[in-house]
Design an enzyme around this catalytic site. Sequence first.
Site, PDB file in Angstrom:
ATOM      1  N   ARG A 114     -15.583 -30.105 -87.520  1.00  0.00           N
ATOM      2  CA  ARG A 114     -16.276 -29.902 -88.805  1.00  0.00           C
ATOM      3  C   ARG A 114     -17.625 -30.626 -88.844  1.00  0.00           C
ATOM      4  NH1 ARG A 114     -13.111 -27.052 -87.901  1.00  0.00           N
ATOM      5  NH2 ARG A 114     -11.097 -26.739 -88.831  1.00  0.00           N
ATOM      6  N   SER A 147     -11.453 -27.180 -98.317  1.00  0.00           N
ATOM      7  CA  SER A 147     -10.968 -28.561 -98.169  1.00  0.00           C
ATOM      8  C   SER A 147     -12.011 -29.547 -98.657  1.00  0.00           C
ATOM      9  CB  SER A 147     -10.665 -28.861 -96.707  1.00  0.00           C
ATOM     10  OG  SER A 147      -9.612 -28.038 -96.275  1.00  0.00           O
ATOM     11  N   GLU A 150     -15.471 -33.327 -96.521  1.00  0.00           N
ATOM     12  CA  GLU A 150     -15.808 -32.168 -95.669  1.00  0.00           C
ATOM     13  C   GLU A 150     -16.849 -31.313 -96.378  1.00  0.00           C
ATOM     14  OE1 GLU A 150     -12.631 -30.310 -93.529  1.00  0.00           O
ATOM     15  OE2 GLU A 150     -13.391 -28.308 -93.948  1.00  0.00           O
TER      16      GLU A 150
END
Length: 292
Positions: free
Chosen positions: A160, A209, A280
Site C-alpha cells: 500500500r 480500509s 491507509e
Amino acid sequence: MRVEENVSLARFTTLGTGGPARAFARPEAPDELHEALAWAAERGLGVATIGLGSNLLVADGGVEALVLRLSGDLARVEVDGDLLVAGGGAANAVCLHRARAAGLGGFEFACAIPGTVGGGVWMNAGAYGGDFAQILVRALVADADGAAWRTPEELGLRYRHSELQHGQVVARAEVRLAPRPAEEIRATISEMQAQRKAAQPTNKRTFGSVFKNPDHELSAGRMLEACGLKGHRIGGAQISPRHANFIENAGGALSADALALMQEARRRALEQFGVELRHEVELLGPIGPPPL
Ligand SMILES: Cc1cc2nc3c(=O)[nH]c(=O)nc-3n(C[C@H](O)[C@H](O)[C@H](O)COP(=O)(O)OP(=O)(O)OC[C@H]3O[C@@H](n4cnc5c(N)ncnc54)[C@H](O)[C@@H]3O)c2cc1C
C-alpha cells in the site's frame, strides 16, 4: 483546457466529504496534461490528481492546489497482446471488463477496488494476494518537467505504498496479464465479490480500509473491533458496525468527523494493544491526524 475555480471535491470522493479545490481541470490528452502542469507551475500552485476518490479524505477547508481528474485519452483502455495499456484515469472496472473480454487474467484482484489505475499505482492497491506491483510493467509519470516511464522498482511499490509525490501524475500504465478463459475469470470475480459483500459495508459511503494492517496477529479491523469501536459515531461519521476498519458517512459527515474517529481509534489501539496504527487513506489538503 478549461480550469475551473473553487470546485467542491465532496462529489468526487466516495465518502462524500471535503471542501473545494482552488483550481480544477480535466485534461483529456498528454498535451493538455502538460499544459495544466505548466499552468500550475507558472502560478506556484501545487498539483494533486484524483481518481475516483475511493481512498481519499479531503480537508473540509479545501485544497490550495490545482486538482486534476484525468479523462478522455488519459482514461482509455487498450489491449495489445497480453499487455493492458490504460490511462491513469481508467477505472479498474473498465480494465477488468476489457481484460476479461480479451481472455486475459491477472487483474481479478481489482474487482472490488473501486478506483482508477492511477490511484492503484499510487498506493499499490491490492486484494486477495494480488496487487499492482505484481502486474505493472511500467507507468508513465508526468510532472512539470516532462514525462518518463518508471518500473515498479523505480516507483518504490510495496505494501500500500509508492514513492510518488503530489505533482507527479500517473498518465498511463502498462500491465502484463496472462491468457485465462473468460468463464474462469467471471467465477473468480463472483467469488471475490461475494466474500466482500459478506464482510464489508459495500452499500455504504466509505473510503475503504482506514488503517493499514499492523505487524500484529490481529488485523486493524479485528483490533478496533476488540476495542469496542464498531458503531462508534462522531458527528455524521461512524465506524462501520459491519467492519471496524471502515468509516461510513452516516449522514452529513465532515472529513473532520472521520478524522476525529481515526484519532479515537488510534488512541484506543495504542492503549489496548500498544500498536500505533498508520492510516491507509490518503489525506488531501491541510489535514492530518494529530499526534497521539
Ligand atoms: C468499498 C471500498 C473497497 C476498497 N477495497 C480496497 C482493497 O481491497 N484494496 C485496496 O488497495 N484498496 C481498496 N479501496 C481503496 C481504494 O479503492 C484504492 O486505494 C484505489 O486504488 C484508489 O483509487 P482512486 O482512483 O479512487 O484514487 P483516489 O482515492 O482518487 O486517490 C488516492 C491517491 O492516489 C492519488 N492518485 C489518484 N490518481 C492518480 C494519478 N493518475 N496520478 C497520480 N496520483 C494519483 C491521489 O492523489 C491520492 O493521493 C477500497 C475502497 C472502497 C471505497
